[in-house]
Motif scaffolding. Structure first.
Motif, PDB file in Angstrom:
ATOM      1  N   MET A 220      45.701  35.502  40.900  1.00 20.91           N
ATOM      2  CA  MET A 220      44.558  36.260  41.429  1.00 20.91           C
ATOM      3  C   MET A 220      43.963  37.177  40.368  1.00 20.91           C
ATOM      4  O   MET A 220      42.744  37.285  40.215  1.00 20.91           O
TER       5      MET A 220
ATOM      6  N   LEU B 102      49.798  36.884  42.716  1.00 22.33           N
ATOM      7  CA  LEU B 102      49.115  38.062  42.162  1.00 22.33           C
ATOM      8  C   LEU B 102      48.654  37.825  40.727  1.00 22.33           C
ATOM      9  O   LEU B 102      47.546  38.227  40.351  1.00 22.33           O
ATOM     10  N   VAL B 103      49.498  37.165  39.946  1.00 26.31           N
ATOM     11  CA  VAL B 103      49.131  36.883  38.548  1.00 26.31           C
ATOM     12  C   VAL B 103      47.910  35.953  38.506  1.00 26.31           C
ATOM     13  O   VAL B 103      46.940  36.213  37.778  1.00 26.31           O
TER      14      VAL B 103
ATOM     15  N   LYS C  30      59.026  36.598  47.680  1.00 30.41           N
ATOM     16  CA  LYS C  30      58.600  37.607  46.705  1.00 30.41           C
ATOM     17  C   LYS C  30      58.173  36.948  45.404  1.00 30.41           C
ATOM     18  O   LYS C  30      57.215  37.368  44.768  1.00 30.41           O
TER      19      LYS C  30
ATOM     20  N   MET D 144      54.818  35.519  45.738  1.00 30.46           N
ATOM     21  CA  MET D 144      53.859  36.624  45.788  1.00 30.46           C
ATOM     22  C   MET D 144      53.487  37.071  44.376  1.00 30.46           C
ATOM     23  O   MET D 144      52.317  37.336  44.076  1.00 30.46           O
ATOM     24  N   ARG D 145      54.516  37.164  43.505  1.00 32.12           N
ATOM     25  CA  ARG D 145      54.276  37.594  42.112  1.00 32.12           C
ATOM     26  C   ARG D 145      53.315  36.638  41.422  1.00 32.12           C
ATOM     27  O   ARG D 145      52.361  37.060  40.790  1.00 32.12           O
ATOM     28  N   TRP D 146      53.586  35.352  41.574  1.00 33.08           N
ATOM     29  CA  TRP D 146      52.744  34.362  40.897  1.00 33.08           C
ATOM     30  C   TRP D 146      51.338  34.325  41.490  1.00 33.08           C
ATOM     31  O   TRP D 146      50.363  34.152  40.771  1.00 33.08           O
TER      32      TRP D 146
END
Lengths: 44, 283
Positions: free
Chosen positions: A12, A9-10, A2, A5-7
């Motif tokens: 992206m 998304l950031v 997770k 995933m957060r990083w």
């Protein structure tokens, strides 16, 4: 997982903002925002 | 109290050019090329930023682009950092609904199928409408702003129409539809908590999946939870925070945190170092 995933998304998001800005989307946003939006105020 | 204060501060900050409310003009500040996190119409006279939903449709309606990477990127960034915390703390229209819900009367819960309406609004009115319905010059129109957005009607239409007689003369059926939608939402907000956010808001629909992965998340310590059910009773969105602490509909109002007698529900702290105990710290 997770956390990665957060990083991802950031990163992206920042890439998309940069790419969008480079292809001139900022001007469209600004042009729309500084004039009275007839759709927004219900004039269609 | 802290939440209400944050909501007022964000509302004032997003609409800081208050003098425009009396002149009937809107701000032409260059900061309007940046989107604010909440639903705040850029035609609101005081607005100094762009509405992300409005900007997304404006770029999609343009003949050159069909999707806005710039606006989606900004929305994804906000979502990845805060999820629907934005809905609870930084949305001016959310504040309006919260204030109306404070009126003391009988309250009702929204039935679950209606909560999916916001996803339809996001896909059809925001993403598809500006691309599908185009004129001869390949220019579309923003479906959500044109036919639904109650925030635009409240914060942009009324102040501008009050100060511009020429705009008043151009009103027609679409304005009547939008006013009817606004009235329905304002009246029902007295009885149902955040009815617009639950049922129609495309921005809430966009941020919803980010609740599962955003930096701002809740965790429940099951070792200390006494399963009293107080948090579920306190939740106005009809969520059980113990089983679904990061539910898609959670706007992070923190009512569950405040009502928990044993502090079992807490926001996850990502950037604090764990306490290192050394020999002799515990006697």
């Amino acid at each position: 997982m997770k956390k990665n995933m957060r990083w991802i998304l950031v990163i992206m998001s920042i890439t998309m903002i940069t790419f969008g800005a480079l292809r001139g989307e900022i001007n469209i946003v600004l042009e729309k925002a500084i004039m009275i939006c007839f759709e927004c105020i219900g004039l269609g | 109290m802290k939440r209400r204060l944050t909501q007022w501060i964000s509302t004032i900050l997003f609409n800081i050019q208050g003098a425009n409310f009396f002149t009937g003009k809107i701000s032409t500040s260059p900061t309007k090329n940046i989107c604010v996190p909440g639903l705040n119409c850029y035609s609101c006279p005081g607005a100094i930023g762009s509405c992300p939903i409005g900007a997304l449709q404006a770029v999609a309606a343009n003949a050159k682009f069909k999707i806005s990477l710039y606006v989606l990127g900004i929305m994804m960034l906000y979502g990845s950092l805060m999820g629907r915390w934005i809905c609870g703390y930084a949305c001016p229209f959310g504040l309006v609904q919260d204030l109306l819900y404070k009126i003391k009367t009988r309250k009702f819960k929204l039935i679950k199928p209606l909560k999916y309406g916001k996803y339809f609004v996001l896909v059809y009115f925001v993403l598809l409408f500006p691309v599908l319905f185009v004129n001869n010059y390949n220019v579309g129109r923003p479906g959500f702003c044109t036919y639904i957005c109650p925030s635009g009607t409240l914060f942009a239409s009324f102040p501008l129409l009050l100060t511009n007689p020429s705009l008043r003369n151009a009103l027609g059926m679409i304005f009547n539809i939008k006013v009817a939608i606004l009235l329905f939402i304002l009246v029902s907000s007295v009885f149902v908590y955040r009815i617009f956010c639950q049922m129609l808001c495309p921005l809430g629909a966009f941020y919803a999946p980010f609740n599962k992965i955003a930096f701002y998340q809740y965790k429940v310590d099951m070792d200390i939870c006494v399963e009293c059910g107080l948090c579920e009773k306190a939740c106005q969105m009809g969520i059980n925070p113990v089983t679904h602490p990061n539910h898609l509909d959670c706007v992070r109002c923190q009512d569950c945190i405040h009502v928990c007698p044993v502090n079992a529900i807490q926001p996850i702290k990502h950037f604090t170092k764990p306490i290192q105990l050394e020999k002799g710290d515990i006697s």
